[in-house]
Design a protein around this motif. Structure first.
Motif, mmCIF file in Angstrom:
data_model
loop_
_atom_site.group_PDB
_atom_site.id
_atom_site.type_symbol
_atom_site.label_atom_id
_atom_site.label_comp_id
_atom_site.label_asym_id
_atom_site.label_seq_id
_atom_site.Cartn_x
_atom_site.Cartn_y
_atom_site.Cartn_z
ATOM 1 N N VAL A 163 144.965 150.309 37.652
ATOM 2 C CA VAL A 163 144.783 150.354 38.936
ATOM 3 C C VAL A 163 143.300 150.902 39.344
ATOM 4 O O VAL A 163 142.476 150.114 40.222
ATOM 5 C CB VAL A 163 145.625 151.247 39.912
ATOM 6 C CG1 VAL A 163 145.105 151.508 41.262
ATOM 7 C CG2 VAL A 163 147.086 150.802 39.640
ATOM 8 N N LEU A 164 142.870 151.772 38.460
ATOM 9 C CA LEU A 164 141.202 152.566 38.588
ATOM 10 C C LEU A 164 140.327 151.223 38.205
ATOM 11 O O LEU A 164 139.607 150.840 38.938
ATOM 12 C CB LEU A 164 141.189 153.319 37.622
ATOM 13 C CG LEU A 164 141.869 154.514 37.842
ATOM 14 C CD1 LEU A 164 141.385 155.575 36.646
ATOM 15 C CD2 LEU A 164 141.330 155.150 38.998
ATOM 16 N N GLU A 200 140.134 149.123 41.434
ATOM 17 C CA GLU A 200 139.420 149.666 42.195
ATOM 18 C C GLU A 200 137.907 149.545 42.010
ATOM 19 O O GLU A 200 137.130 149.296 42.856
ATOM 20 C CB GLU A 200 139.840 151.012 42.466
ATOM 21 C CG GLU A 200 141.222 151.292 43.089
ATOM 22 C CD GLU A 200 141.147 150.934 44.647
ATOM 23 O OE1 GLU A 200 140.097 150.764 44.975
ATOM 24 O OE2 GLU A 200 142.293 150.658 45.104
ATOM 25 N N PHE A 201 137.533 149.957 40.621
ATOM 26 C CA PHE A 201 136.055 149.801 40.056
ATOM 27 C C PHE A 201 135.334 148.657 40.280
ATOM 28 O O PHE A 201 134.311 148.582 40.250
ATOM 29 C CB PHE A 201 135.845 150.590 39.025
ATOM 30 C CG PHE A 201 136.781 152.320 38.814
ATOM 31 C CD1 PHE A 201 136.952 152.494 40.067
ATOM 32 C CD2 PHE A 201 136.505 152.832 37.727
ATOM 33 C CE1 PHE A 201 137.219 153.901 39.989
ATOM 34 C CE2 PHE A 201 136.835 153.994 37.538
ATOM 35 C CZ PHE A 201 137.120 154.729 38.760
ATOM 36 N N SER A 213 131.125 149.321 44.357
ATOM 37 C CA SER A 213 132.082 150.208 43.578
ATOM 38 C C SER A 213 131.654 150.006 42.017
ATOM 39 O O SER A 213 131.997 150.670 40.993
ATOM 40 C CB SER A 213 133.653 149.831 43.629
ATOM 41 O OG SER A 213 133.923 148.556 43.394
ATOM 42 N N ALA A 233 128.984 152.286 40.947
ATOM 43 C CA ALA A 233 129.545 153.580 41.175
ATOM 44 C C ALA A 233 130.410 153.696 39.784
ATOM 45 O O ALA A 233 130.343 154.702 39.081
ATOM 46 C CB ALA A 233 130.416 153.865 42.094
ATOM 47 N N ALA A 234 131.220 152.840 39.436
ATOM 48 C CA ALA A 234 132.041 152.924 38.199
ATOM 49 C C ALA A 234 131.054 152.945 36.896
ATOM 50 O O ALA A 234 131.440 153.742 35.997
ATOM 51 C CB ALA A 234 132.988 151.678 38.056
ATOM 52 N N ALA A 285 128.625 158.665 43.048
ATOM 53 C CA ALA A 285 129.492 157.496 42.572
ATOM 54 C C ALA A 285 130.961 157.608 43.062
ATOM 55 O O ALA A 285 131.603 156.804 43.492
ATOM 56 C CB ALA A 285 129.398 157.397 41.117
ATOM 57 N N LEU A 322 133.931 155.541 45.566
ATOM 58 C CA LEU A 322 135.398 154.977 44.942
ATOM 59 C C LEU A 322 136.531 155.938 45.495
ATOM 60 O O LEU A 322 137.524 155.674 45.397
ATOM 61 C CB LEU A 322 135.366 155.247 43.376
ATOM 62 C CG LEU A 322 134.411 154.623 42.860
ATOM 63 C CD1 LEU A 322 134.130 155.116 41.213
ATOM 64 C CD2 LEU A 322 134.518 152.941 42.553
#
Lengths: 332, 332
Positions: free
Chosen positions: A244-245, A248-249, A255, A258-259, B258, B262
């Motif tokens: 799931v991460l 999202e990433f 994102s 950010a990831a 970051a 998220l």
């Protein structure tokens, strides 16, 4: 010391098994590697064979979907079964396989044989913990049902293993339970608790499943059914959360950026939780050393399993368990 | 319909229990709320009392650390016990408590009483799933040991609950096991499988613990020991992963930035995995409706438990379970 490797078991067999065996043979000249499998398939894949490695021919292979007991009984010339026979007949001191887990347990019981005094051998993998040290959990599936006496033997075998193979002087033994108080649990754990308390081990009491990842014991004792539920819940939950991460990433360009910043830390953490980092799982309670390497073993995993077997042999793991079980061992 | 609320049970009692009760009374005029607790403490906290809410005095309180059976036997005027007695005596149709879980189960057994034909009542909370729908799992701790016949009754009760309270027409019933094949498992699951196959339920077979979060069944059947191990492993693993993530995300200014990007996605996901979102856990198999609200219940959780009780009462949950267990119910 002579270590037999099932060349044909595992997702990446025989290539990775061969490569791992070659690397191990080169690293440890005191080890004699016996690579068991179809000679005609193995030899062309090896350009240079170290003097401490030999191939033992075996014409058959236990497949991942084979019914374990049937496969071991019928495929008498399967690489896994032949490796087990080498141990049984004293031609090898240990065997390693990344093949069908059920079949390997059947090979242990039917070919290698139980250690006198042991009622049920146990499969004992390391479960990763957040401190990176891991906990040896047993039984994780060799026997679905257990008695308090079986759990006592698991505890003793796990304690000796952690001492002899990992060098822990006073391994902390925990009983997997639904609460930490002494009287908690089902008939099995309530029966096992007083036995563990009296045993020549460092028993730290009941351990709750929510705390297993925190590494509050070195050996976790449970029956094979509950152990399997525990391990698969851990894997399933971690796997689900990480997937799931990942979604999202990667949901937007921002994102993703950010990831990228957070990725190194996450990878470190994921690696800590990767059970493959902890080597193979011993089948304890047999008349010889049998190691189950992960099904997706690469060359490094096979080599690590050899390292583990070598450590266990150097410290006479099997003899020490036998002495402890028959009550002749020193209190740890 | 009359719903008794234990005003004194739970971490935020009595304030949040009162507030939740007041909100529920205002929202559902067809419900009569009976708030059970120390009148002298409760009344000063209520400025305006709706006409469909009354306070029932109870001088004692079951504490979180009380030994369950002893507490229920000795504290006859505890709010939880008095609420149970209201149900037993037909003065209330349901009771809700956020107090000591063990004591509530003892109240269910000793005060409210077992439904005829039921061998063991079961605690049946919802376990969150990634699709947000959740799965009703039982038993999650009312009885540590179970027989195949108990698992059969759990399955039937869970099926009726999902149908009557959540409106599912053909709830999918899964048996928690170590593999999906019919012959997998321990003596208990091997004994239960054929019974579930023959039962008037939509049995979808064995379900592995690694797949529970994927929501591949609506009711998950297991014994109380294994269920407790499963639930706490889920909670422990998710909790550990999220706390490590938090550390990683706050390790530097850049990672904080970051993480801020998220955060919304992560919060959505964490909320999905929050069991508090799924309301109270029914104690099924009693002669009346007993709901366990989470220990950390706030006003919203208490109000949601009233909503749940109302739904169950409207659809005659207890009568339907009784009919199904005695074989008089229609096949679902």
């Amino acid at each position: 010391m002579r270590i037999a490797i099932d060349a044909m078991g595992g997702d990446a067999a025989p290539d990775m098994n061969i490569q791992g065996a070659l690397e191990a043979a080169r690293e440890w000249p005191d080890v004699e590697i016996i690579l068991v499998g179809d000679e005609a398939k193995l030899k062309p894949l090896m350009t240079e064979i170290p003097s401490n490695l030999r191939v033992q021919h075996a014409s058959e292979v236990v497949l991942p979907d084979d019914e374990p007991v049937k496969a071991v009984r019928r495929k008498k010339d399967a690489s896994m079964v032949v490796a087990g026979r080498l141990v049984k007949e004293g031609q090898a001191d240990a065997m390693i396989s990344a093949g069908n887990t059920g079949a390997l347990m059947a090979t242990g019981l039917l070919v290698v044989g139980r250690m006198p005094g042991i009622e049920r051998p146990a499969l004992a993998p390391m479960i990763p913990t957040v401190d990176g040290k891991g906990v040896l959990a047993l039984d994780l599936g060799a026997n679905m049902d257990a008695t308090p006496e079986h759990l006592l033997q698991y505890a003793i075998m796990g304690s000796v293993y952690r001492n002899k193979v990992h060098g822990l002087t006073k391994p902390r033994i925990g009983l997997l339970n639904v609460g930490t108080e002494e009287m908690k649990g089902n008939e099995l754990t309530k029966g096992a608790f007083p036995l563990l308390k009296e045993a020549p081990i460092h028993f730290v009491g009941n351990v709750e499943s929510r705390d297993v990842l925190q590494g509050n014991c070195d050996v976790l004792v449970c029956d094979g059914f509950v152990g399997n539920i525990l391990l698969k819940t851990l894997e399933g939950t971690a796997g689900t959360i990480f997937s799931v991460l990942k979604q999202e990433f990667t949901s937007s360009l921002l994102s993703k950026l950010a990831a990228a910043v957070l990725k190194p830390g996450l990878s470190r953490f994921k690696k800590k939780l990767d059970y493959k980092e902890h080597g193979g799982a011993p089948l304890l309670g047999l008349n010889g050393l049998v190691l189950k390497s992960h099904g997706s073993s690469d060359a490094r995993a096979i080599k690590n399993a050899v390292r583990q077997a070598r450590e266990a042999l150097k410290n006479d793991l099997v003899g020490s368990i036998s002495a402890e079980i028959s009550g002749k061992g020193a209190v740890q």
